[in-house]
Design an enzyme around this catalytic site. Structure first.
Site, PDB file in Angstrom:
ATOM      1  N   MET A  92      34.550 -67.397  99.302  1.00 27.55           N
ATOM      2  CA  MET A  92      35.887 -67.900  99.000  1.00 27.55           C
ATOM      3  C   MET A  92      35.843 -69.263  98.303  1.00 27.55           C
ATOM      4  O   MET A  92      36.434 -70.237  98.769  1.00 27.55           O
ATOM      5  CB  MET A  92      36.710 -67.993 100.295  1.00 27.55           C
ATOM      6  CG  MET A  92      36.807 -66.686 101.055  1.00 27.55           C
ATOM      7  SD  MET A  92      37.509 -65.357 100.059  1.00 27.55           S
ATOM      8  CE  MET A  92      39.233 -65.808 100.165  1.00 27.55           C
ATOM      9  N   HIS A 111      36.539 -57.293  94.916  1.00 25.53           N
ATOM     10  CA  HIS A 111      37.896 -57.859  95.018  1.00 25.53           C
ATOM     11  C   HIS A 111      38.832 -56.794  95.583  1.00 25.53           C
ATOM     12  O   HIS A 111      38.823 -55.653  95.122  1.00 25.53           O
ATOM     13  CB  HIS A 111      38.372 -58.310  93.634  1.00 25.53           C
ATOM     14  CG  HIS A 111      39.729 -58.930  93.665  1.00 25.53           C
ATOM     15  ND1 HIS A 111      39.955 -60.196  94.156  1.00 25.53           N
ATOM     16  CD2 HIS A 111      40.937 -58.446  93.308  1.00 25.53           C
ATOM     17  CE1 HIS A 111      41.246 -60.464  94.091  1.00 25.53           C
ATOM     18  NE2 HIS A 111      41.867 -59.416  93.581  1.00 25.53           N
ATOM     19  N   LEU A 146      38.535 -66.468  87.023  1.00 25.85           N
ATOM     20  CA  LEU A 146      38.604 -65.888  88.366  1.00 25.85           C
ATOM     21  C   LEU A 146      38.951 -64.392  88.335  1.00 25.85           C
ATOM     22  O   LEU A 146      39.937 -64.002  87.705  1.00 25.85           O
ATOM     23  CB  LEU A 146      39.663 -66.646  89.193  1.00 25.85           C
ATOM     24  CG  LEU A 146      39.837 -66.182  90.635  1.00 25.85           C
ATOM     25  CD1 LEU A 146      38.637 -66.570  91.476  1.00 25.85           C
ATOM     26  CD2 LEU A 146      41.120 -66.751  91.230  1.00 25.85           C
TER      27      LEU A 146
HETATM   28  C1  GRF Z   1      37.015 -58.534 101.289  1.00 26.65           C
HETATM   29  O1  GRF Z   1      38.292 -57.969 101.293  1.00 26.65           O
HETATM   30  C2  GRF Z   1      36.603 -58.858  99.892  1.00 26.65           C
HETATM   31  O2  GRF Z   1      37.073 -57.947  98.948  1.00 26.65           O
HETATM   32  C3  GRF Z   1      37.271 -60.176  99.673  1.00 26.65           C
HETATM   33  O3  GRF Z   1      37.114 -60.867 100.891  1.00 26.65           O
HETATM   34  C4  GRF Z   1      37.004 -59.913 101.949  1.00 26.65           C
HETATM   35  C5  GRF Z   1      35.720 -60.181 102.663  1.00 26.65           C
HETATM   36  O4  GRF Z   1      35.591 -59.408 103.818  1.00 26.65           O
HETATM   37  N1  GRF Z   1      36.760 -60.846  98.522  1.00 26.65           N
HETATM   38  P1  GRF Z   1      34.201 -59.354 104.581  1.00 26.65           P
HETATM   39  O5  GRF Z   1      33.783 -60.806 104.891  1.00 26.65           O
HETATM   40  O6  GRF Z   1      33.218 -58.669 103.693  1.00 26.65           O
HETATM   41  O7  GRF Z   1      34.493 -58.601 105.842  1.00 26.65           O
END
Ligand code: GRF
Length: 213
Positions: A92, A111, A146
């Site tokens: 993130m 995503h 992004l």
């Molecule tokens: C997922 O929905 C991914 O697409 C997004 O963040 C979330 C991460 O989930 N970018 P996790 O940590 O893999 O459970």
């Protein structure tokens, strides 16, 4: 020596990381996950990595004074593992152009939306608010903008009238766990390539959606 293996970047619970660990353990991935790196010290995914015997490193962004200094340290750390592929799995952070260029063509992201729709955050609520009938997830190459690089695979589902954002998130997550290992496997098998016009699969240009699942 040619580059080998995968480095996975996470910030959270790491269910997509787990899907990659599971795929590696059954031989779906021909090269190993060499390291998992998180910008968040408390990321649950770090424990998932340790349990699987994968080096797990936290590089806390808060102790760096700028995005540039963090991204430089992160790139150096990744380079120590010399991976063929960098897989963002719920990482993130906005990445600087310099960082992205360094890993150009060998960094992918998952995503939770059908890109190019709903880039950024809160994708499930935004899909509901927009009255969409379908929704899904996309694996794509990372470019400086992004959530914007060429699509590799997209999986979609029909939105049910009773779906809340939470329900939709868990339904989409199940799709993510299918398509992320598939995309990583294709890349490791040298079947995917990012070019200026988009994404090549076995030398043929994919449609803008990527492979549809
Ligand atoms: C997922 O929905 C991914 O697409 C997004 O963040 C979330 C991460 O989930 N970018 P996790 O940590 O893999 O459970």
């Amino acid at each position: 020596m040619t580059r080998q293996g995968i480095v996975v970047l996470i910030s959270g619970g790491g269910t997509n990381l787990q899907a990659l660990i599971d795929a590696a353990s059954v031989g779906q991935l021909v090269q190993p996950i060499k390291a998992v790196i998180s910008n968040n010290l408390d990321a649950g995914g770090l424990d998932r990595a340790r349990k699987a015997g994968i080096p797990a490193v936290a590089l806390d962004h808060r102790v760096f004074s700028s995005r540039h200094s963090y991204d430089t340290a992160l790139a150096e750390l990744i380079d120590r593992f010399d991976p063929k592929l960098v897989a963002l799995a719920g990482f993130m952070r906005i990445l600087s152009e310099q960082f992205v260029s360094h890993f150009q063509g060998r960094m992918i992201n998952i995503h939770p939306a059908l890109l190019p729709e709903f880039k950024g955050l809160n994708t499930h609520q935004r899909a509901l608010d927009a009255g969409r009938k379908t929704h899904g997830a996309t694996v794509h190459f990372v470019t400086p903008d992004l959530d914007d690089g060429p699509n590799i695979i997209q999986a979609s589902l029909n939105i049910n009238e009773t779906d809340t954002a939470e329900v939709l998130a868990s339904r989409v997550l199940r799709l993510e766990h299918q398509i992320y290992p598939e995309a990583v496997a294709l890349f490791l098998d040298d079947r995917l390539q990012m070019i200026e016009q988009g994404c090549l699969l076995d030398g043929k240009l994919l449609p803008p959606t990527g492979i549809l699942r």
